[in-house]
Scaffold this motif. Structure first.
Motif, PDB file in Angstrom:
ATOM      1  N   GLN A  39      -3.619 -21.924  59.489  1.00 32.35           N
ATOM      2  CA  GLN A  39      -3.356 -21.414  60.829  1.00 32.35           C
ATOM      3  C   GLN A  39      -3.708 -19.944  60.892  1.00 32.35           C
ATOM      4  O   GLN A  39      -3.108 -19.118  60.191  1.00 32.35           O
ATOM      5  CB  GLN A  39      -1.897 -21.623  61.223  1.00 32.35           C
ATOM      6  CG  GLN A  39      -1.614 -21.276  62.674  1.00 32.35           C
ATOM      7  CD  GLN A  39      -0.252 -21.751  63.130  1.00 32.35           C
ATOM      8  OE1 GLN A  39       0.648 -21.992  62.330  1.00 32.35           O
ATOM      9  NE2 GLN A  39      -0.079 -21.899  64.436  1.00 32.35           N
ATOM     10  N   LYS A  43      -4.055 -19.040  66.828  1.00 30.03           N
ATOM     11  CA  LYS A  43      -4.695 -20.362  66.871  1.00 30.03           C
ATOM     12  C   LYS A  43      -3.736 -21.437  66.388  1.00 30.03           C
ATOM     13  O   LYS A  43      -2.743 -21.160  65.730  1.00 30.03           O
ATOM     14  CB  LYS A  43      -5.962 -20.359  66.005  1.00 30.03           C
ATOM     15  CG  LYS A  43      -7.053 -19.429  66.513  1.00 30.03           C
ATOM     16  CD  LYS A  43      -8.324 -19.607  65.706  1.00 30.03           C
ATOM     17  CE  LYS A  43      -9.450 -18.736  66.249  1.00 30.03           C
ATOM     18  NZ  LYS A  43     -10.716 -18.916  65.488  1.00 30.03           N
ATOM     19  N   GLU A  44      -4.078 -22.675  66.709  1.00 25.42           N
ATOM     20  CA  GLU A  44      -3.275 -23.798  66.250  1.00 25.42           C
ATOM     21  C   GLU A  44      -3.581 -24.097  64.783  1.00 25.42           C
ATOM     22  O   GLU A  44      -4.659 -23.790  64.276  1.00 25.42           O
ATOM     23  CB  GLU A  44      -3.551 -25.029  67.111  1.00 25.42           C
ATOM     24  CG  GLU A  44      -3.122 -24.878  68.554  1.00 25.42           C
ATOM     25  CD  GLU A  44      -3.278 -26.171  69.338  1.00 25.42           C
ATOM     26  OE1 GLU A  44      -2.791 -26.229  70.474  1.00 25.42           O
ATOM     27  OE2 GLU A  44      -3.890 -27.116  68.814  1.00 25.42           O
ATOM     28  N   ARG A  45      -2.638 -24.734  64.146  1.00 27.25           N
ATOM     29  CA  ARG A  45      -2.850 -25.134  62.764  1.00 27.25           C
ATOM     30  C   ARG A  45      -3.921 -26.227  62.724  1.00 27.25           C
ATOM     31  O   ARG A  45      -3.920 -27.133  63.578  1.00 27.25           O
ATOM     32  CB  ARG A  45      -1.549 -25.629  62.155  1.00 27.25           C
ATOM     33  CG  ARG A  45      -1.617 -25.873  60.667  1.00 27.25           C
ATOM     34  CD  ARG A  45      -0.251 -25.765  59.996  1.00 27.25           C
ATOM     35  NE  ARG A  45       0.762 -26.600  60.560  1.00 27.25           N
ATOM     36  CZ  ARG A  45       2.039 -26.590  60.162  1.00 27.25           C
ATOM     37  NH1 ARG A  45       2.420 -25.765  59.192  1.00 27.25           N
ATOM     38  NH2 ARG A  45       2.901 -27.399  60.723  1.00 27.25           N
TER      39      ARG A  45
END
Length: 127
Positions: A39, A43-45
């Motif tokens: 991650q 931002k998203e994982r």
């Protein structure tokens, strides 16, 4: 149940290498398919790479193909992420994850499939 602890993160220059380790505690490590996620800030994982419980099958994200390698040692309850040719865009917190796998050859690439997570280790790649 399994507990996961990552180590090996740090600061590296572009083009360098790092090896992350994930130590698993609990019984029957070989029951688990393992994966690495990351991650980045804001931002998203995202999925990076995964390995089957037997170690015979792997799957990886397009962004790391040819640069990252996953391996495991079931006798030591360890999984490793070898990262080569690192880029600044690889900068992120890296997480180890585990899921009980019904098949010895299955890998898992979605976050929702994984039941157990480590606390993460920071990898920073400087330009």
């Amino acid at each position: 149940q399994v507990q996961l602890v990552e180590s090996g993160g740090g600061l590296v220059q572009t083009g360098g290498s790092l090896r992350l380790s994930c130590a698993a505690s609990g019984r029957t490590f070989s029951r688990y398919s393992m994966g690495w996620f990351r991650q980045a800030p804001g931002k998203e994982r995202e999925f990076v790479i995964g390995i089957s419980r037997s170690g015979g099958y792997t799957s990886d994200a397009d962004s790391v193909k040819g640069r990252f390698t996953i391996s495991r040692d079931n006798a030591k309850s360890m999984v490793y992420l070898q990262m080569d040719s690192l880029k600044p865009e690889d900068t992120a917190v890296y997480y180890c994850a585990a899921v009980v796998a019904g098949s010895s050859g299955s890998t898992h690439s979605t976050e929702a499939e994984y039941a157990y997570w480590g606390q993460g280790t920071q990898v920073t790649v400087s330009s």
